[in-house]
Design an enzyme around this catalytic site. Structure first.
Site, PDB file in Angstrom:
ATOM      1  N   HIS A 126       0.829  -1.199   0.000  1.00 21.69           N
ATOM      2  CA  HIS A 126       0.000   0.000   0.000  1.00 21.69           C
ATOM      3  C   HIS A 126       0.858   1.241   0.000  1.00 21.69           C
ATOM      4  O   HIS A 126       1.595   1.485   0.944  1.00 21.69           O
ATOM      5  CB  HIS A 126      -0.894  -0.009   1.233  1.00 21.69           C
ATOM      6  CG  HIS A 126      -2.076   0.881   1.084  1.00 21.69           C
ATOM      7  ND1 HIS A 126      -2.006   2.219   1.325  1.00 21.69           N
ATOM      8  CD2 HIS A 126      -3.339   0.632   0.692  1.00 21.69           C
ATOM      9  CE1 HIS A 126      -3.195   2.754   1.104  1.00 21.69           C
ATOM     10  NE2 HIS A 126      -4.017   1.803   0.718  1.00 21.69           N
ATOM     11  N   LYS A 135     -13.583   5.799  -8.823  1.00 20.70           N
ATOM     12  CA  LYS A 135     -12.863   6.961  -9.358  1.00 20.70           C
ATOM     13  C   LYS A 135     -13.438   7.366 -10.714  1.00 20.70           C
ATOM     14  O   LYS A 135     -13.522   8.540 -11.055  1.00 20.70           O
ATOM     15  CB  LYS A 135     -11.380   6.608  -9.485  1.00 20.70           C
ATOM     16  CG  LYS A 135     -10.515   7.717 -10.020  1.00 20.70           C
ATOM     17  CD  LYS A 135      -9.058   7.347  -9.835  1.00 20.70           C
ATOM     18  CE  LYS A 135      -8.211   7.990 -10.891  1.00 20.70           C
ATOM     19  NZ  LYS A 135      -8.241   7.364 -12.187  1.00 20.70           N
TER      20      LYS A 135
END
Length: 878
Positions: free
Chosen positions: A140, A545
């Protein structure tokens, strides 16, 4: 507002005091006084005091460049310490009169409900033992905490646990306080930010550390509890080899948009996993050999070891030698191409068989109480982690496979694969998959990009099947994307089945997922290569998104429904792989509620999901917390399998269609169509600076360009830092607002009460809106955004206000999270420490942009610390 638990407050206060003493020792009373003025100003400002807000702003504005970094570090460290105290509070020992936390009693209560609903005990036990849940650990870019610090934080948590004992002597209490002081001083004097980006191998080692320090203890504890619950409810026990939850990983396998993950890296990570697994089992076997000194053994065990006076030790000695050989080979193979010797363990059966033989022999000889101790724990670990620790997934973008095949077909004089339509591609791929001759001639010399794709396929072909999970194709849009990978793997020498998994991640691809899988399952020969369920990955990040969370959530739901229907028609089992992030904007949220809100029939005993970097630490970083979260997964998947939610009413579906339609238009109207949006985004958030920070091995962008080229994680991370949280709610304000204004409030309220999918969406929306803060976002605008763009910021904050109003009207509350005072209090406590960091970050961004600082400069370091602190304070970041 309800007060947070007094013990938690005491611990937060204690840790804050100890941090203050550390800061005073290094930087003096004057500096500590300044920190305290900033904290008090923030607290007063939050309570509406103009003087407090002014004090905060002026104190921060007067800081010299040399003071910015230590101030940022002070508030960052405090937020990390508050997190530790809060995590520890979740798992602290209960007093006799206190109920167990929901996470620990959830399975017991579910089993009671299932039996009351008519489930037969033996069927229930069989279903629980057969559950197939896989948690896929991913690297991440916003997991900013260093491993060194995480270990210190874990040690602080252990001291808080020790402090929890009510019968401590004063001297013992003093010793714990001294140890805490020392650990906090160590953390303060340790640089919290790495100087360089971690490599993919570093990220994989970080994942292995979570297994070594937490999950290795948590998994057998969790299975013991599940076994006890099952026995109490049904009188039956979990099978010895039951592993309802296993782990996979993308660290070292996810090469989508990350040129640093090469075939060589994947090989290294696979070997490191084998080394780590062998090392962990060696520790277990050493302990077992010390404990299992008994002489009496079954005939089956005697057949393996002869008349040894210590038969269990003799058998374990054989296993220990093979584990040492395995570890030694893995170590050597990291630097040289060495074939494994005959003693190297290659099959999980070779690990499990001697342990099972010891277990069965002890039970047969009346020593079940010994068998059910550490030996059972080791057996459970062996069933869960196997010889390879985690199954490594490989992920690559579909365009890379198409480019490789284009180069190959061009070389063979067949034309360019990339220019063919879908029918031409499928005809070619099926022909080559059925052919017994190789596709590539021996004199073919590929380009660097194609060579890397082929080298990865060769690593997949060479690795043992149990070491690998799935080959995931990102940006998949057609059946040919799956066959292309199957052909490349065949060409690399793969002779066994491998799960090749299309990932549908944009709105259009989600809508097209059903037809693609329908086509795939209807292709001649495809089913023969399938071997097991058809796995399909649903992308939460990029669809949100692309279209906003309103439309994305509904598209994900509909795609899953359609896939369930089609696989039923084709009589093929379906495994859905959920690509969730840590944030609401990337499909995050409480796992238990999320699983129970899936479409009926979509879970069916199987569940696969990603667990993101910073959430891995919060959910699985400490053994007791990991045990709680594993319980939640187990109970939710069992419930979704045996008590699936009802299908949504036609009126609910029609309403969701309308909400999604309005939501996507509202979202894209801002993000894609507003001419000033990209310029505003780049000025108002730390988006450009995030790209420079050493936060992960993967670049923040797929390519040059606007918002569409940004990866989903930095896109969300940037908005989280400024507290506008825009990706998580934009679109809902119009969708809900129009429906409520149109008199459809009753329908929406019914949906929220009766439909788990809709309730979960609204609950997550409410949570993110409670964390959003228009006044903080406005401060960034005032300091960083040119006047011509500021009206857009004001418009976005107005939309945020509309979203809050719509949720309040729908839920019938006077303030967000009124039903969860503990969460509100937690946010309130954090705001006192977050506010100075936000103001400081805006100031740092302004100074850095004015002076173009080098990455190593104190200003850039302070900026990075502010990013880390805000991430820690808000928990789920990107």
């Amino acid at each position: 507002m309800a007060e947070i638990d007094a013990r938690l407050r005491e611990e937060v206060h204690l840790l804050g005091e100890l941090l203050g003493q550390t800061i005073r020792t290094q930087l003096g009373d004057d500096f500590l006084d300044k920190i305290e003025r900033i904290r008090k100003g923030a607290k007063a400002g939050r309570r509406g005091s103009a003087a407090g807000a002014e004090q905060l702003t002026s104190t921060l504005g007067d800081l010299g460049d040399d003071e910015l970094l230590p101030v940022a570090r002070a508030f960052n460290q405090f937020l990390n310490l508050a997190n530790i105290a809060e995590q520890q509070h979740r798992v602290r020992r209960r007093r006799p009169d206190e109920p167990e936390p929901f996470e620990l009693r959830v399975l017991d209560e579910l089993l009671e409900r299932l039996l009351a609903a008519g489930q037969k005990p033996d069927e229930l036990a069989r279903q629980l033992g057969r559950l197939d849940i896989e948690l896929v650990l991913t690297a991440h870019p916003t997991e900013v905490a260093r491993r060194t610090l995480i270990q210190k934080y874990d040690a602080i948590a252990a001291q808080l646990t020790a402090l929890d004992h009510s019968d401590l002597l004063p001297a013992e209490r003093e010793r714990i306080a001294q140890r805490l002081q020392r650990l906090i001083a160590e953390a303060w004097h340790t640089e919290e930010i790495r100087r360089s980006r971690p490599s993919p191998v570093d990220e994989a080692k970080w994942g292995f550390a979570v297994i070594e320090h937490s999950l290795w203890q948590a998994v057998p504890q969790f299975l013991r509890r599940a076994d006890r619950s099952l026995q109490a409810a049904t009188g039956l026990r979990l099978p010895l080899e039951a592993a309802p939850i296993r782990f996979a990983s993308w660290m070292g396998g996810d090469r989508d948009g990350n040129p640093n993950v090469t075939a060589r890296v994947t090989r290294e990570v696979l070997l490191l996993a084998r080394w780590m697994a062998a090392d962990l089992y060696l520790r277990d076997v050493d302990q077992l050999a010390a404990e299992l000194s008994m002489q009496q053994a079954s005939a089956e065990l005697r057949a393996q070891v002869g008349d040894s006076a210590e038969p269990y030790r003799a058998l374990l000695k054989q296993l220990r030698e093979r584990l040492r050989e395995t570890r030694s080979w893995a170590q050597q193979a990291l630097t040289a191409d060495i074939a494994p010797g005959a003693a190297v363990l290659q099959d999980n059966h070779d690990l499990l068989a001697p342990l099972q033989l010891c277990y069965q022999s002890l039970h047969a000889c009346g020593m079940g109480v010994i068998a059910d101790g550490p030996l059972l724990d080791c057996l459970r670990r062996a069933a869960t982690f196997g010889l390879f620790l985690v199954r490594l997934d490989v992920r690559q973008d579909s365009t890379r496979h198409a480019a490789a095949l284009s180069e190959i077909t061009d070389y063979l004089g067949l034309g360019r694969y990339a220019e063919w339509d879908e029918e031409q591609r499928l005809a070619f791929l099926q022909r080559e998959l059925d052919s017994r001759r190789p596709l590539l001639p021996s004199d073919y010399r590929p380009s660097a990009d194609t060579a890397e794709v082929l080298a990865t396929c060769r690593e997949v072909a060479a690795a043992p099947a149990a070491a690998l999970g799935s080959y995931v194709i990102s940006m998949a849009g057609a059946a040919s994307d799956v066959l292309a990978v199957q052909l490349l793997l065949k060409e690399a020498g793969l002779r066994r089945p491998m799960r090749v998994v299309p990932l549908f991640e944009t709105l259009a691809d989600l809508d097209n997922a059903g037809p693609v899988i329908d086509r795939l399952l209807g292709l001649p020969g495809y089913r023969v290569r399938l071997h097991g369920p058809q796995e399909v990955m649903i992308g939460y990040s990029d669809s949100a998104k692309d279209a906003g969370t309103t439309a994305a959530a509904w598209a994900q739901y509909r795609a899953q429904e359609e896939l369930v229907r089609l696989c039923g028609e084709h009589q093929v089992e379906l495994l859905l792989f959920h690509g969730r992030g840590g944030t609401v904007g990337r499909g995050g949220g409480p796992a238990h509620a999320a699983i129970l809100s899936q479409p009926p029939g979509s879970v069916a005993g199987r569940f696969r999901t990603t667990e993101q970097g910073e959430m891995i630490r919060f959910k699985f970083g400490l053994p007791d917390i990991a045990e709680q979260n594993l319980n939640l997964y187990l109970a939710a998947v069992l419930e979704a399998t045996l008590l699936p939610p009802p299908a949504p009413e036609p009126s609910w579906r029609a309403m969701m269609d309308r909400l999604a339609d309005v939501g996507v238009k509202a979202y894209r109207g801002v993000v894609r169509e507003h001419p000033q949006f990209v310029a505003y985004f780049r000025q108002a958030t730390p988006e450009q600076e995030l790209g420079r920070l050493p936060l992960g091995s993967r670049p923040a962008k797929r390519r040059e360009g606007g918002v569409e080229s940004l990866r989903a994680i930095p896109w969300i991370f940037a908005w989280t830092q400024t507290r506008l949280m825009l990706p998580a709610w934009l679109g809902w304000e119009q969708a809900l607002g129009q429906a409520l204004a149109g008199g459809e409030g009753e329908l929406l309220k019914n949906m929220r009460e009766q439909w788990p999918f809709f309730r979960t969406r609204i609950d997550m929306l409410e949570m993110v809106l409670a964390k959003a803060d228009a006044s903080i976002a406005a401060l960034y605008d005032q300091r960083l955004v040119e006047p011509a763009l500021q009206p857009l910021g004001a418009q976005l904050r107005d939309l945020l206000s509309q979203a809050c109003a719509a949720v309040l009207e729908l839920t019938g509350q006077s303030r967000l999270l009124a039903h969860s005072p503990e969460t509100l209090e937690s946010i309130s406590v954090r705001n006192t420490y977050l506010d100075p960091l936000h103001l400081l970050q805006a100031e740092l961004l302004a100074r850095c942009r004015l002076r173009q600082q080098a990455p190593e400069s104190p200003l850039e370091q302070a900026l990075l610390v502010s990013v880390a602190g805000i991430a820690a304070g808000l928990r789920n970041t990107g």
